[in-house]
Scaffold this active site. Structure first.
Site, mmCIF file in Angstrom:
data_model
loop_
_atom_site.group_PDB
_atom_site.id
_atom_site.type_symbol
_atom_site.label_atom_id
_atom_site.label_comp_id
_atom_site.label_asym_id
_atom_site.label_seq_id
_atom_site.Cartn_x
_atom_site.Cartn_y
_atom_site.Cartn_z
ATOM 1 N N ARG A 119 -4.296 3.927 -4.515
ATOM 2 C CA ARG A 119 -5.631 4.485 -4.264
ATOM 3 C C ARG A 119 -5.972 4.496 -2.784
ATOM 4 O O ARG A 119 -5.552 3.607 -2.023
ATOM 5 C CB ARG A 119 -6.694 3.720 -5.036
ATOM 6 C CG ARG A 119 -7.148 2.437 -4.419
ATOM 7 C CD ARG A 119 -8.567 2.551 -3.851
ATOM 8 N NE ARG A 119 -9.553 1.952 -4.733
ATOM 9 C CZ ARG A 119 -10.556 2.613 -5.279
ATOM 10 N NH1 ARG A 119 -10.700 3.884 -5.048
ATOM 11 N NH2 ARG A 119 -11.433 1.992 -6.046
ATOM 12 N N ILE A 125 -16.316 7.230 -2.477
ATOM 13 C CA ILE A 125 -15.595 8.471 -2.746
ATOM 14 C C ILE A 125 -14.112 8.175 -2.584
ATOM 15 O O ILE A 125 -13.673 7.779 -1.506
ATOM 16 C CB ILE A 125 -16.044 9.580 -1.778
ATOM 17 C CG1 ILE A 125 -17.552 9.811 -1.926
ATOM 18 C CG2 ILE A 125 -15.269 10.859 -2.011
ATOM 19 C CD1 ILE A 125 -18.126 10.774 -0.921
ATOM 20 N N CYS A 126 -13.320 8.383 -3.631
ATOM 21 C CA CYS A 126 -11.961 7.846 -3.626
ATOM 22 C C CYS A 126 -10.967 8.784 -4.298
ATOM 23 O O CYS A 126 -11.336 9.728 -4.989
ATOM 24 C CB CYS A 126 -11.921 6.506 -4.361
ATOM 25 S SG CYS A 126 -13.169 5.335 -3.809
ATOM 26 N N THR A 127 -9.697 8.473 -4.093
ATOM 27 C CA THR A 127 -8.603 9.100 -4.832
ATOM 28 C C THR A 127 -7.750 8.001 -5.440
ATOM 29 O O THR A 127 -7.279 7.115 -4.727
ATOM 30 C CB THR A 127 -7.736 9.976 -3.905
ATOM 31 O OG1 THR A 127 -8.545 10.982 -3.292
ATOM 32 C CG2 THR A 127 -6.605 10.628 -4.693
ATOM 33 N N ARG A 179 -9.556 17.167 -3.174
ATOM 34 C CA ARG A 179 -8.413 16.284 -2.944
ATOM 35 C C ARG A 179 -7.472 16.257 -4.143
ATOM 36 O O ARG A 179 -6.320 15.857 -4.026
ATOM 37 C CB ARG A 179 -8.916 14.863 -2.646
ATOM 38 C CG ARG A 179 -9.564 14.706 -1.282
ATOM 39 C CD ARG A 179 -10.442 13.467 -1.183
ATOM 40 N NE ARG A 179 -11.726 13.653 -1.839
ATOM 41 C CZ ARG A 179 -12.215 12.854 -2.780
ATOM 42 N NH1 ARG A 179 -11.515 11.800 -3.185
ATOM 43 N NH2 ARG A 179 -13.393 13.092 -3.321
#
Length: 395
Positions: free
Chosen positions: A159, A142-144, A333
């Protein structure tokens, strides 16, 4: 065993907490400023560099690194086994992993199978458990990710990698077990051929795919998980049943970093290749406008959302939800990331201000393992381990 009344109370308490967690302080905050160079309580420390010599046989490439990281890898593999055994206490699942998984998931493409065998040998961890460690990232990342373009057409890529949701909560220090155990395994790798850098990446020691990397002067790429009913579990089951016409997402990132020679070539591969798990590929290049988010299901591309600086789109942001849909209200987010980028303005975008954005709660959260900053044109690649001290949202 928890009684039903106590279990219900815990679940309801968790739901109520989550309902408000991402909407009010202290779980959210104003956009952070002056957090770079990294320091203070949200900075765990630097990430070490190692060299992977691609001229060596695949079986031997990871030996030097894994001699150092074997103890940390054994810790996380044992935690994964404990999680599985909590659901199936008989131990039969782990027995199947050790005895059957290599055969069920055999014939990995390219060098990956031999590399995993080499890692298993040097760490003395069963090959099935090394394979399990490698396929975990098809499901739980799970990332941005952010790509920006400044007024001069210069691109930057940043990131946060978040991993470990629902994989064990430590009630003693309010952290995710797997998230914390991944931090000692986080490494920067310089992949070389003929003693020259081919690409650089951040990964976890023992994992032979890639989730974050760049080819200096050419392109950068990060991978975010995409939630879907037709998800990675279906892809893995098809692979086990003999349908092996799709690629593992971490392996395709490794492949383009190793073999692609341009932004457009990489974009074409990531758009058209069948993959085992739905994903978002966030791709940056070295020229104005070369930045995009490729939204993928397992068989085709659903959307390519590109930088368009002439029409005011000077950044793209991707979390784990399709851009044309509202994010899950407990996990938004995207909105704070866009808000902080808009407050920063295109004129002020830099490594420092992107790090500020990625240091703002809930973009930074209890799942965040590391932050990466990439400048393809200048060949800069910086990775920092992160912490999110309380009060901090769990995801």
């Amino acid at each position: 065993m928890l009684g039903w009344s106590r279990l219900t109370f815990i679940l309801l308490s968790g739901i109520v907490t989550c309902l408000v967690a991402q909407q009010v302080p202290p779980w959210t905050e104003d956009c952070r400023k002056s957090t770079y160079p990294p320091s203070g309580p949200t900075y765990r420390g630097p990430v070490p560099w190692y060299t992977i010599n691609l001229d060596l046989p695949p079986y031997k490439r990871w030996h030097e690194l894994m001699v150092v990281k074997a103890p940390a890898l054994k810790v996380i593999v044992n935690s994964m086994k404990n999680i599985v055994n909590a659901f199936v206490p008989s131990g039969k699942i782990i027995h199947l992993v050790d005895q059957k998984l290599p055969g069920l998931l055999g014939n990995f493409p390219g060098p990956f199978e031999e590399e995993m065998k080499g890692i298993a040998a040097v760490t003395e961890i069963p090959l099935g458990e090394i394979i399990l460690f490698n396929i975990f990232y098809e499901f739980f990342t799970i990332c941005t990710s952010i790509i920006t373009e400044d007024k001069e057409g210069h691109l930057l890529h940043g990131r946060n990698l978040d991993f470990g949701v629902f994989l064990g909560w430590n009630i003693n220090n309010d952290t995710w077990v797997i998230t914390e155990e991944l931090k000692p395994l986080t490494v920067n790798l310089d992949f070389q051929r003929n003693n020259k850098t081919l690409f650089k990446a951040t990964t976890f020691a023992g994992y032979v795919g890639m989730l974050t990397g760049f080819k200096p002067g050419l392109f950068s790429v990060t991978l975010n998980e995409r939630f879907s009913i037709d998800g990675g579990f279906m892809g893995v089951m098809e692979w086990i049943l003999g349908k092996k016409d799709a690629q593992w997402v971490g392996f395709i990132i490794r492949s383009v970093l190793e073999n692609s020679t341009s932004y457009e070539e990489t974009k074409n591969i990531l758009t058209k290749t069948k993959i085992l798990a739905p994903a978002y590929f966030i791709l940056g290049g070295n020229q104005s406008g070369e930045g995009c988010v490729i939204t993928r299901d397992r068989k085709q591309s659903l959307d390519i959302y590109e930088l368009d600086p002439k029409h005011g789109r000077w950044y793209v942001v991707q979390t784990n939800y399709d851009r044309w849909k509202n994010p899950f209200f407990l996990d938004d987010r995207r909105t704070p990331a866009k808000m902080c980028l808009n407050q920063t303005t295109q004129e002020n975008i830099s490594f420092a201000t992107i790090y500020d954005v990625l240091s703002t709660k809930p973009i930074l959260n209890k799942l965040t393992v590391y932050t990466v900053l990439i400048d393809v044109t200048k060949g800069q690649f910086e990775t920092y381990l992160r912490d999110c001290p309380d009060p901090c949202i769990g995801w």
